[in-house]
Design a protein around this motif. Structure first.
Motif, PDB file in Angstrom:
ATOM      1  N   GLU A  93       0.834  -1.207   0.000  1.00  0.00           N
ATOM      2  CA  GLU A  93       0.000   0.000   0.000  1.00  0.00           C
ATOM      3  C   GLU A  93       0.867   1.255   0.000  1.00  0.00           C
ATOM      4  OE1 GLU A  93      -3.464   2.227   2.666  1.00  0.00           O
ATOM      5  OE2 GLU A  93      -2.816   0.197   3.186  1.00  0.00           O
ATOM      6  N   THR A  94       1.913   1.260   0.811  1.00  0.00           N
ATOM      7  CA  THR A  94       2.819   2.409   0.852  1.00  0.00           C
ATOM      8  C   THR A  94       3.520   2.595  -0.489  1.00  0.00           C
ATOM      9  OG1 THR A  94       3.205   2.132   3.217  1.00  0.00           O
ATOM     10  CG2 THR A  94       4.839   3.392   1.993  1.00  0.00           C
ATOM     11  N   ALA A  95       3.974   1.489  -1.089  1.00  0.00           N
ATOM     12  CA  ALA A  95       4.638   1.576  -2.389  1.00  0.00           C
ATOM     13  C   ALA A  95       3.706   2.159  -3.446  1.00  0.00           C
ATOM     14  CB  ALA A  95       5.119   0.193  -2.820  1.00  0.00           C
ATOM     15  N   LEU A  96       2.448   1.752  -3.436  1.00  0.00           N
ATOM     16  CA  LEU A  96       1.486   2.279  -4.410  1.00  0.00           C
ATOM     17  C   LEU A  96       1.225   3.768  -4.192  1.00  0.00           C
ATOM     18  CD1 LEU A  96      -1.054  -0.673  -4.553  1.00  0.00           C
ATOM     19  CD2 LEU A  96       0.295   0.194  -6.479  1.00  0.00           C
ATOM     20  N   LYS A  97       1.184   4.198  -2.936  1.00  0.00           N
ATOM     21  CA  LYS A  97       0.923   5.610  -2.633  1.00  0.00           C
ATOM     22  C   LYS A  97       1.995   6.521  -3.217  1.00  0.00           C
ATOM     23  CE  LYS A  97      -1.765   5.130   1.646  1.00  0.00           C
ATOM     24  NZ  LYS A  97      -1.750   5.307   3.124  1.00  0.00           N
ATOM     25  N   PHE A  98       3.212   6.010  -3.328  1.00  0.00           N
ATOM     26  CA  PHE A  98       4.314   6.821  -3.827  1.00  0.00           C
ATOM     27  C   PHE A  98       4.707   6.443  -5.250  1.00  0.00           C
ATOM     28  CE2 PHE A  98       4.642   7.239   0.749  1.00  0.00           C
ATOM     29  CZ  PHE A  98       4.914   8.592   0.899  1.00  0.00           C
ATOM     30  N   SER A  99       3.766   5.885  -5.973  1.00  0.00           N
ATOM     31  CA  SER A  99       4.016   5.489  -7.352  1.00  0.00           C
ATOM     32  C   SER A  99       3.122   6.290  -8.287  1.00  0.00           C
ATOM     33  CB  SER A  99       3.738   3.998  -7.532  1.00  0.00           C
ATOM     34  OG  SER A  99       2.336   3.750  -7.543  1.00  0.00           O
ATOM     35  N   SER A 100       3.258   5.999  -9.564  1.00  0.00           N
ATOM     36  CA  SER A 100       2.391   6.635 -10.560  1.00  0.00           C
ATOM     37  C   SER A 100       0.959   6.127 -10.460  1.00  0.00           C
ATOM     38  CB  SER A 100       2.932   6.361 -11.969  1.00  0.00           C
ATOM     39  OG  SER A 100       4.250   6.836 -12.113  1.00  0.00           O
ATOM     40  N   TRP A 101       0.755   5.102  -9.666  1.00  0.00           N
ATOM     41  CA  TRP A 101      -0.561   4.474  -9.528  1.00  0.00           C
ATOM     42  C   TRP A 101      -1.085   4.627  -8.107  1.00  0.00           C
ATOM     43  CZ3 TRP A 101      -2.920   2.717 -13.825  1.00  0.00           C
ATOM     44  CH2 TRP A 101      -2.106   2.541 -14.964  1.00  0.00           C
ATOM     45  N   GLU A 103      -3.593   6.006  -6.894  1.00  0.00           N
ATOM     46  CA  GLU A 103      -5.033   5.820  -6.710  1.00  0.00           C
ATOM     47  C   GLU A 103      -5.384   4.344  -6.516  1.00  0.00           C
ATOM     48  OE1 GLU A 103      -4.356   5.268 -11.101  1.00  0.00           O
ATOM     49  OE2 GLU A 103      -3.612   6.611  -9.518  1.00  0.00           O
ATOM     50  N   LYS A 104      -4.450   3.456  -6.868  1.00  0.00           N
ATOM     51  CA  LYS A 104      -4.706   2.021  -6.689  1.00  0.00           C
ATOM     52  C   LYS A 104      -4.427   1.567  -5.262  1.00  0.00           C
ATOM     53  CE  LYS A 104      -5.644   1.832 -11.047  1.00  0.00           C
ATOM     54  NZ  LYS A 104      -7.055   1.902 -11.459  1.00  0.00           N
ATOM     55  N   ALA A 105      -3.807   2.431  -4.462  1.00  0.00           N
ATOM     56  CA  ALA A 105      -3.518   2.061  -3.067  1.00  0.00           C
ATOM     57  C   ALA A 105      -4.808   1.773  -2.309  1.00  0.00           C
ATOM     58  CB  ALA A 105      -2.725   3.171  -2.381  1.00  0.00           C
ATOM     59  N   GLU A 106      -5.844   2.550  -2.557  1.00  0.00           N
ATOM     60  CA  GLU A 106      -7.118   2.343  -1.877  1.00  0.00           C
ATOM     61  C   GLU A 106      -7.765   1.039  -2.323  1.00  0.00           C
ATOM     62  OE1 GLU A 106     -10.400   2.537   0.456  1.00  0.00           O
ATOM     63  OE2 GLU A 106      -8.532   3.691   0.608  1.00  0.00           O
ATOM     64  N   VAL A 107      -7.617   0.717  -3.613  1.00  0.00           N
ATOM     65  CA  VAL A 107      -8.142  -0.553  -4.113  1.00  0.00           C
ATOM     66  C   VAL A 107      -7.450  -1.717  -3.405  1.00  0.00           C
ATOM     67  CG1 VAL A 107      -8.459  -2.021  -6.142  1.00  0.00           C
ATOM     68  CG2 VAL A 107      -8.641   0.477  -6.358  1.00  0.00           C
ATOM     69  N   TRP A 108      -6.129  -1.635  -3.321  1.00  0.00           N
ATOM     70  CA  TRP A 108      -5.372  -2.679  -2.633  1.00  0.00           C
ATOM     71  C   TRP A 108      -5.810  -2.803  -1.181  1.00  0.00           C
ATOM     72  CZ3 TRP A 108      -1.789  -6.471  -3.615  1.00  0.00           C
ATOM     73  CH2 TRP A 108      -1.048  -6.940  -2.536  1.00  0.00           C
ATOM     74  N   ARG A 109      -5.898  -1.666  -0.488  1.00  0.00           N
ATOM     75  CA  ARG A 109      -6.240  -1.670   0.938  1.00  0.00           C
ATOM     76  C   ARG A 109      -7.612  -2.295   1.179  1.00  0.00           C
ATOM     77  NH1 ARG A 109      -8.860   1.038   4.734  1.00  0.00           N
ATOM     78  NH2 ARG A 109      -9.813   2.444   3.214  1.00  0.00           N
ATOM     79  N   SER A 110      -8.561  -2.014   0.302  1.00  0.00           N
ATOM     80  CA  SER A 110      -9.923  -2.493   0.511  1.00  0.00           C
ATOM     81  C   SER A 110     -10.115  -3.954   0.114  1.00  0.00           C
ATOM     82  CB  SER A 110     -10.907  -1.621  -0.280  1.00  0.00           C
ATOM     83  OG  SER A 110     -10.669  -1.732  -1.675  1.00  0.00           O
ATOM     84  N   VAL A 111      -9.264  -4.445  -0.778  1.00  0.00           N
ATOM     85  CA  VAL A 111      -9.445  -5.793  -1.324  1.00  0.00           C
ATOM     86  C   VAL A 111      -8.638  -6.855  -0.578  1.00  0.00           C
ATOM     87  CG1 VAL A 111      -8.935  -7.236  -3.340  1.00  0.00           C
ATOM     88  CG2 VAL A 111     -10.103  -5.056  -3.639  1.00  0.00           C
ATOM     89  N   ILE A 112      -7.425  -6.510  -0.174  1.00  0.00           N
ATOM     90  CA  ILE A 112      -6.501  -7.524   0.334  1.00  0.00           C
ATOM     91  C   ILE A 112      -6.890  -7.994   1.729  1.00  0.00           C
ATOM     92  CG2 ILE A 112      -4.111  -8.011   0.964  1.00  0.00           C
ATOM     93  CD1 ILE A 112      -4.641  -7.856  -2.040  1.00  0.00           C
ATOM     94  N   ARG A 113      -6.945  -9.309   1.887  1.00  0.00           N
ATOM     95  CA  ARG A 113      -7.244  -9.948   3.170  1.00  0.00           C
ATOM     96  C   ARG A 113      -6.009 -10.706   3.640  1.00  0.00           C
ATOM     97  NH1 ARG A 113     -10.991 -10.966  -0.452  1.00  0.00           N
ATOM     98  NH2 ARG A 113     -10.472 -13.182  -0.628  1.00  0.00           N
TER      99      ARG A 113
END
Length: 292
Positions: A93-101, A103-113
């Motif tokens: 999630e942290t890596a996605l927040k500091f990437s070009s993507w 906005e996908k951090a929230e998708v990851w956070r909400s989906v991953i179990r």
């Protein structure tokens, strides 16, 4: 910004004089294009992290690129399966927040179990299926974790998803996974079942053979000298210097940069055979730095 020759940490093209590695990157990107899972295992200070960062820059429009590392996460990560999965979720999630993507951090956070590897595996499938582009996972400094059974179980999970992806579609898992480290993870062994002591298998036996030459040859070293000369106009014979540096280093990236750095900072910009010889003597004496 004033550039310099870098011998510590990864290189940044905005800050450091660098060899043009575009041909090497093109070969690696071909592995990725074909959906390969593989390991870049080379000695320390061989440019592995710099290579991963270059891939991140080059491919962030074509792929959802997730660059992570387990370095410095602490031992609690490896206490139990749930804690490992939970920490992995946070790292990605942290890596996605500091990437070009980002906005996908929230998708990851909400989906991953994260209750188990089975849950993590299923939710990675859900995550990848929601994205419009294939996902590329880059894992640096894997040597920090390869002596831990949970990390090997994680690699085993990635292997199983790789083997199943043709049945479920390419987007059901990571399109490509790259591990970077000193040792070849493919040689490590994973216990197939907790109650079995003798039956082992490699968690990374699906890895493609990585044969890209990571050393710097004279025609590549000269690209760094060209960049330096454009700034400083020393009048050096770049062909001669590139070949002399290669003769003493066999293209080991750290040594190439260290010789250049010593000539620049310690030997009054003596870009000659004599200057190279003085730099080599300094390295041999052990006064210039370390490969650790």
């Amino acid at each position: 910004m004033i550039k310099e020759f870098n011998t510590t940490g990864s290189c940044n093209p905005a800050m450091h004089y660098m060899v043009d590695t575009s041909k090497k990157l093109a070969q690696i990107e071909d592995f990725i294009l074909r959906g390969k899972y593989f390991t870049i295992n080379r000695a320390r200070q061989f440019g592995k992290t710099t290579t991963l960062k270059a891939l991140f820059r080059n491919l962030s429009e074509q792929y959802v690129v997730i660059p992570i590392s387990f370095e410095g996460v602490g031992d609690l990560l490896f206490n139990k399966e749930e804690s490992f999965c939970s920490k992995l979720k946070d790292i990605v999630e942290t890596a996605l927040k500091f990437s070009s993507w980002k906005e996908k951090a929230e998708v990851w956070r909400s989906v991953i179990r994260t209750a188990s590897f089975d849950e993590l595996s299923d939710s990675i499938t859900d995550f990848c299926l929601q994205l419009e582009k294939p996902v590329l996972l880059l894992i640096d400094e894997v040597d920090k974790s390869t002596d831990n059974q949970l990390f090997l179980n994680f690699l085993g999970m990635l292997r199983n998803k790789y083997l199943d992806r043709d049945l479920k579609g390419m987007n059901s898992t990571f399109h490509s996974v790259i591990l970077a480290g000193v040792y070849d993870v493919k040689n490590l062994k994973l216990k197939l079942r907790p109650d079995e002591e003798r039956k082992y298998n490699s968690p990374w036996n699906i890895a493609a053979k990585f044969k890209v030459d990571m050393t710097f040859h004279p025609d590549e070293i000269i690209t760094m000298l060209n960049e330096y000369e454009a700034d400083h106009h020393t009048g050096m014979n770049r062909d001669l210097i590139a070949n002399e540096i290669y003769k003493y280093t066999n293209g080991y990236p750290y040594l190439v940069s260290e010789i250049c750095s010593l000539i620049e900072t310690e030997f009054d910009r003596d870009w000659s055979e004599r200057g190279i010889q003085m730099a080599v003597k300094e390295i041999v004496k052990g006064n210039s730095g370390t490969l650790i």
